[in-house]
Motif scaffolding. Structure first.
Motif, PDB file in Angstrom:
ATOM      1  N   VAL A 124       0.854  -1.187   0.000  1.00  0.00           N
ATOM      2  CA  VAL A 124       0.000   0.000   0.000  1.00  0.00           C
ATOM      3  C   VAL A 124       0.892   1.240   0.000  1.00  0.00           C
ATOM      4  CG1 VAL A 124      -1.914  -1.146   1.206  1.00  0.00           C
ATOM      5  CG2 VAL A 124      -0.124   0.005   2.524  1.00  0.00           C
ATOM      6  N   ALA A 125       0.266   2.424  -0.122  1.00  0.00           N
ATOM      7  CA  ALA A 125       1.009   3.679  -0.146  1.00  0.00           C
ATOM      8  C   ALA A 125       1.616   3.986   1.215  1.00  0.00           C
ATOM      9  CB  ALA A 125       0.079   4.815  -0.565  1.00  0.00           C
ATOM     10  N   VAL A 126       2.750   4.691   1.194  1.00  0.00           N
ATOM     11  CA  VAL A 126       3.383   5.180   2.417  1.00  0.00           C
ATOM     12  C   VAL A 126       3.526   6.698   2.319  1.00  0.00           C
ATOM     13  CG1 VAL A 126       4.632   3.020   2.728  1.00  0.00           C
ATOM     14  CG2 VAL A 126       5.767   4.937   1.591  1.00  0.00           C
ATOM     15  N   ASN A 127       3.773   7.332   3.446  1.00  0.00           N
ATOM     16  CA  ASN A 127       3.926   8.780   3.508  1.00  0.00           C
ATOM     17  C   ASN A 127       5.226   9.191   2.807  1.00  0.00           C
ATOM     18  OD1 ASN A 127       4.906  11.366   4.763  1.00  0.00           O
ATOM     19  ND2 ASN A 127       2.913  11.239   5.776  1.00  0.00           N
ATOM     20  N   SER A 128       5.139  10.081   1.814  1.00  0.00           N
ATOM     21  CA  SER A 128       6.320  10.453   1.030  1.00  0.00           C
ATOM     22  C   SER A 128       7.353  11.193   1.881  1.00  0.00           C
ATOM     23  CB  SER A 128       5.918  11.304  -0.180  1.00  0.00           C
ATOM     24  OG  SER A 128       5.252  12.486   0.226  1.00  0.00           O
ATOM     25  N   ALA A 129       6.893  12.060   2.783  1.00  0.00           N
ATOM     26  CA  ALA A 129       7.834  12.753   3.668  1.00  0.00           C
ATOM     27  C   ALA A 129       8.543  11.762   4.573  1.00  0.00           C
ATOM     28  CB  ALA A 129       7.092  13.795   4.501  1.00  0.00           C
ATOM     29  N   GLY A 130       7.793  10.758   5.031  1.00  0.00           N
ATOM     30  CA  GLY A 130       8.404   9.719   5.847  1.00  0.00           C
ATOM     31  C   GLY A 130       9.491   8.985   5.091  1.00  0.00           C
ATOM     32  N   PHE A 131       9.234   8.655   3.834  1.00  0.00           N
ATOM     33  CA  PHE A 131      10.251   7.964   3.039  1.00  0.00           C
ATOM     34  C   PHE A 131      11.493   8.825   2.880  1.00  0.00           C
ATOM     35  CE2 PHE A 131      12.291   7.724  -1.118  1.00  0.00           C
ATOM     36  CZ  PHE A 131      12.921   6.496  -0.980  1.00  0.00           C
ATOM     37  N   VAL A 132      11.320  10.114   2.553  1.00  0.00           N
ATOM     38  CA  VAL A 132      12.467  10.989   2.320  1.00  0.00           C
ATOM     39  C   VAL A 132      13.336  11.085   3.573  1.00  0.00           C
ATOM     40  CG1 VAL A 132      13.157  13.385   1.906  1.00  0.00           C
ATOM     41  CG2 VAL A 132      11.391  12.333   0.486  1.00  0.00           C
ATOM     42  N   ILE A 133      12.720  11.310   4.725  1.00  0.00           N
ATOM     43  CA  ILE A 133      13.479  11.466   5.969  1.00  0.00           C
ATOM     44  C   ILE A 133      14.169  10.168   6.359  1.00  0.00           C
ATOM     45  CG2 ILE A 133      13.298  11.920   8.452  1.00  0.00           C
ATOM     46  CD1 ILE A 133      10.949  13.810   7.787  1.00  0.00           C
ATOM     47  N   HIS A 134      13.406   9.077   6.376  1.00  0.00           N
ATOM     48  CA  HIS A 134      13.945   7.820   6.893  1.00  0.00           C
ATOM     49  C   HIS A 134      14.951   7.185   5.945  1.00  0.00           C
ATOM     50  CE1 HIS A 134      11.288   7.398  10.470  1.00  0.00           C
ATOM     51  NE2 HIS A 134      10.536   8.226   9.757  1.00  0.00           N
ATOM     52  N   SER A 135      14.738   7.287   4.641  1.00  0.00           N
ATOM     53  CA  SER A 135      15.702   6.714   3.700  1.00  0.00           C
ATOM     54  C   SER A 135      17.048   7.422   3.818  1.00  0.00           C
ATOM     55  CB  SER A 135      15.183   6.789   2.268  1.00  0.00           C
ATOM     56  OG  SER A 135      14.974   8.132   1.865  1.00  0.00           O
ATOM     57  N   ALA A 136      17.029   8.752   4.009  1.00  0.00           N
ATOM     58  CA  ALA A 136      18.275   9.501   4.161  1.00  0.00           C
ATOM     59  C   ALA A 136      19.017   9.062   5.419  1.00  0.00           C
ATOM     60  CB  ALA A 136      17.978  11.000   4.202  1.00  0.00           C
ATOM     61  N   ILE A 137      18.293   8.856   6.505  1.00  0.00           N
ATOM     62  CA  ILE A 137      18.919   8.435   7.762  1.00  0.00           C
ATOM     63  C   ILE A 137      19.527   7.046   7.631  1.00  0.00           C
ATOM     64  CG2 ILE A 137      18.425   7.754  10.156  1.00  0.00           C
ATOM     65  CD1 ILE A 137      16.373  10.055  10.217  1.00  0.00           C
ATOM     66  N   HIS A 138      18.780   6.106   7.061  1.00  0.00           N
ATOM     67  CA  HIS A 138      19.281   4.734   6.942  1.00  0.00           C
ATOM     68  C   HIS A 138      20.482   4.645   6.007  1.00  0.00           C
ATOM     69  CE1 HIS A 138      16.351   2.754   9.469  1.00  0.00           C
ATOM     70  NE2 HIS A 138      15.369   3.356   8.840  1.00  0.00           N
ATOM     71  N   ARG A 139      20.520   5.476   4.964  1.00  0.00           N
ATOM     72  CA  ARG A 139      21.675   5.478   4.060  1.00  0.00           C
ATOM     73  C   ARG A 139      22.916   6.018   4.756  1.00  0.00           C
ATOM     74  NH1 ARG A 139      18.102   7.392   0.055  1.00  0.00           N
ATOM     75  NH2 ARG A 139      18.807   9.529   0.480  1.00  0.00           N
ATOM     76  N   ALA A 140      22.732   7.090   5.520  1.00  0.00           N
ATOM     77  CA  ALA A 140      23.881   7.790   6.094  1.00  0.00           C
ATOM     78  C   ALA A 140      24.422   7.159   7.365  1.00  0.00           C
ATOM     79  CB  ALA A 140      23.507   9.247   6.376  1.00  0.00           C
ATOM     80  N   ARG A 141      23.572   6.474   8.128  1.00  0.00           N
ATOM     81  CA  ARG A 141      23.965   5.990   9.451  1.00  0.00           C
ATOM     82  C   ARG A 141      23.715   4.485   9.581  1.00  0.00           C
ATOM     83  NH1 ARG A 141      23.782   9.805  13.660  1.00  0.00           N
ATOM     84  NH2 ARG A 141      24.085   7.993  14.998  1.00  0.00           N
ATOM     85  N   PRO A 142      24.691   3.645   9.195  1.00  0.00           N
ATOM     86  CA  PRO A 142      24.503   2.191   9.322  1.00  0.00           C
ATOM     87  C   PRO A 142      24.326   1.715  10.757  1.00  0.00           C
ATOM     88  CG  PRO A 142      26.770   2.729   8.706  1.00  0.00           C
ATOM     89  CD  PRO A 142      25.982   3.980   8.566  1.00  0.00           C
ATOM     90  N   ASP A 143      24.692   2.561  11.738  1.00  0.00           N
ATOM     91  CA  ASP A 143      24.513   2.191  13.140  1.00  0.00           C
ATOM     92  C   ASP A 143      23.071   2.354  13.584  1.00  0.00           C
ATOM     93  OD1 ASP A 143      25.069   5.026  12.742  1.00  0.00           O
ATOM     94  OD2 ASP A 143      24.968   5.238  14.922  1.00  0.00           O
ATOM     95  N   ILE A 144      22.264   3.045  12.806  1.00  0.00           N
ATOM     96  CA  ILE A 144      20.859   3.277  13.141  1.00  0.00           C
ATOM     97  C   ILE A 144      19.997   2.228  12.447  1.00  0.00           C
ATOM     98  CG2 ILE A 144      18.895   4.829  12.786  1.00  0.00           C
ATOM     99  CD1 ILE A 144      20.821   7.171  13.191  1.00  0.00           C
ATOM    100  N   ASN A 145      19.267   1.450  13.219  1.00  0.00           N
ATOM    101  CA  ASN A 145      18.362   0.444  12.663  1.00  0.00           C
ATOM    102  C   ASN A 145      16.904   0.882  12.694  1.00  0.00           C
ATOM    103  OD1 ASN A 145      20.313  -1.528  11.982  1.00  0.00           O
ATOM    104  ND2 ASN A 145      20.419  -2.170  14.124  1.00  0.00           N
ATOM    105  N   ALA A 146      16.593   1.902  13.483  1.00  0.00           N
ATOM    106  CA  ALA A 146      15.203   2.348  13.592  1.00  0.00           C
ATOM    107  C   ALA A 146      15.161   3.845  13.847  1.00  0.00           C
ATOM    108  CB  ALA A 146      14.494   1.605  14.724  1.00  0.00           C
ATOM    109  N   ALA A 147      14.108   4.469  13.337  1.00  0.00           N
ATOM    110  CA  ALA A 147      13.909   5.903  13.555  1.00  0.00           C
ATOM    111  C   ALA A 147      12.424   6.177  13.747  1.00  0.00           C
ATOM    112  CB  ALA A 147      14.452   6.710  12.371  1.00  0.00           C
ATOM    113  N   CYS A 148      12.108   7.103  14.644  1.00  0.00           N
ATOM    114  CA  CYS A 148      10.725   7.488  14.931  1.00  0.00           C
ATOM    115  C   CYS A 148      10.578   8.993  14.769  1.00  0.00           C
ATOM    116  CB  CYS A 148      10.337   7.126  16.371  1.00  0.00           C
ATOM    117  SG  CYS A 148      10.503   5.395  16.814  1.00  0.00           S
ATOM    118  N   HIS A 149       9.536   9.404  14.075  1.00  0.00           N
ATOM    119  CA  HIS A 149       9.222  10.826  13.951  1.00  0.00           C
ATOM    120  C   HIS A 149       7.732  11.015  14.193  1.00  0.00           C
ATOM    121  CE1 HIS A 149       8.706  14.883  12.627  1.00  0.00           C
ATOM    122  NE2 HIS A 149       8.013  14.533  11.552  1.00  0.00           N
TER     123      HIS A 149
END
Length: 297
Positions: A124-149
């Motif tokens: 199903v569809a996901v929030n586009s702002a959520g994808f932009v924020i979380h994808s950037a975090i997961h790419r940049a920080r391999p030590d981060i496995n989860a993020a909450c906003h």
């Protein structure tokens, strides 16, 4: 009127090297520091099968959303949690757009790749702002496995100041040395450059970030850690707002010393302890769910 001074003495208590379930190795210093009685409080389970670990993460992710719902963190379709996939770490799981947090189950989560395409799970569809924020975090920080906003009330209020919270109580020490602020609100986050600027503000060691005029974002090595930090930071913002109001009326605000804050953070803000702090809320949601949630171990 007489007074009595009581002096506490340390007692060495033998601690078993394994738990009764046999899942834990030798106790960590953190486990020894935060609990007593001769038994280890179980920490993060060691799950070697990546498929079982995926399901475990999704169960805890659903539980985190239900905790957030119970605490009143919902705001329309805003708010998201992401969890890095243990099988394909270049992808992650995120919540479906437009479904109430209090209704979410592990099977509702959406598996998405770095290009923003749904590749598995609930299609199903996901929030586009959520994808932009979380994808950037997961790419940049391999030590981060989860993020909450989340767009929480007190987080939004405190974010208007564009500054971190002060170490004015024990819980606020959980954020000692790991706070960041993103001061450049540019509207809804829908382009990659905005996501990258947020990541740049978070830095290499940041765990929580105040998005000015927006809200709170927390991260962790587990979704439990990130979720607990979010609930703790929201409550800490509430306390800080009350303290600021009292200080404006003439009361003096006292800040915890750097030494005490650093010691408290070292004792209470490691991944194992923060994971443990979230378990009471999570297990309560399991109890409330009547079988829809489980621990996933």
């Amino acid at each position: 009127m007489s007074t009595t001074t009581i002096t506490a003495t340390a007692t060495t208590i033998p601690v078993p090297l394994t738990s009764e379930t046999g899942k834990d190795d030798a106790p960590t210093q953190t486990q020894l520091a935060v609990a007593t009685g001769g038994y280890i409080f179980p920490g993060i389970p060691k799950i070697t099968d990546p498929y079982k670990k995926r399901q475990w993460q999704l169960e805890h992710m659903a539980g985190a959303f239900r905790v957030f719902a119970r605490k009143g963190f919902t705001e329309g379709t805003s708010g998201h949690i992401s969890v890095r996939d243990p099988i394909d770490p270049a992808t992650f799981w995120i919540n479906p757009m437009g479904k109430h947090f209090g209704m979410l189950k592990a099977s509702d989560m959406v598996h998405i790749n770095e290009q923003g395409q749904v590749i598995g799970g609930n299609r199903v569809a996901v929030n586009s702002a959520g994808f932009v924020i979380h994808s950037a975090i997961h790419r940049a920080r391999p030590d981060i496995n989860a993020a909450c906003h989340m767009h929480t009330i007190n987080g939004k209020a405190w974010s208007a100041f564009g500054r971190p919270i002060d170490t004015i109580n024990q819980d606020s020490c959980n954020f000692y040395g790991t706070q960041a602020v993103y001061n450049d609100f540019g509207g809804v986050v829908i382009d990659e450059e905005e996501g990258q600027r947020i990541v740049d503000a978070l830095g290499e060691k940041g765990k929580v970030i105040f998005l000015q005029n927006h809200g709170l974002l927390t991260t962790g090595s587990t979704v439990d850690e990130a979720a607990y930090l979010l609930t703790c930071l929201e409550r800490t913002c509430e306390v800080q707002l009350k303290v600021e109001a009292a200080a404006a009326g003439g009361l003096q605000k006292r800040i915890i010393s750097e030494e005490a804050a650093e010691f408290t953070a070292r004792t209470n803000a490691d991944p194992e302890t923060l994971y443990t702090e979230f378990q009471p809320d999570f297990e309560y949601e399991i109890w409330l769910s009547h079988g829809e949630l489980c621990k996933g171990e």
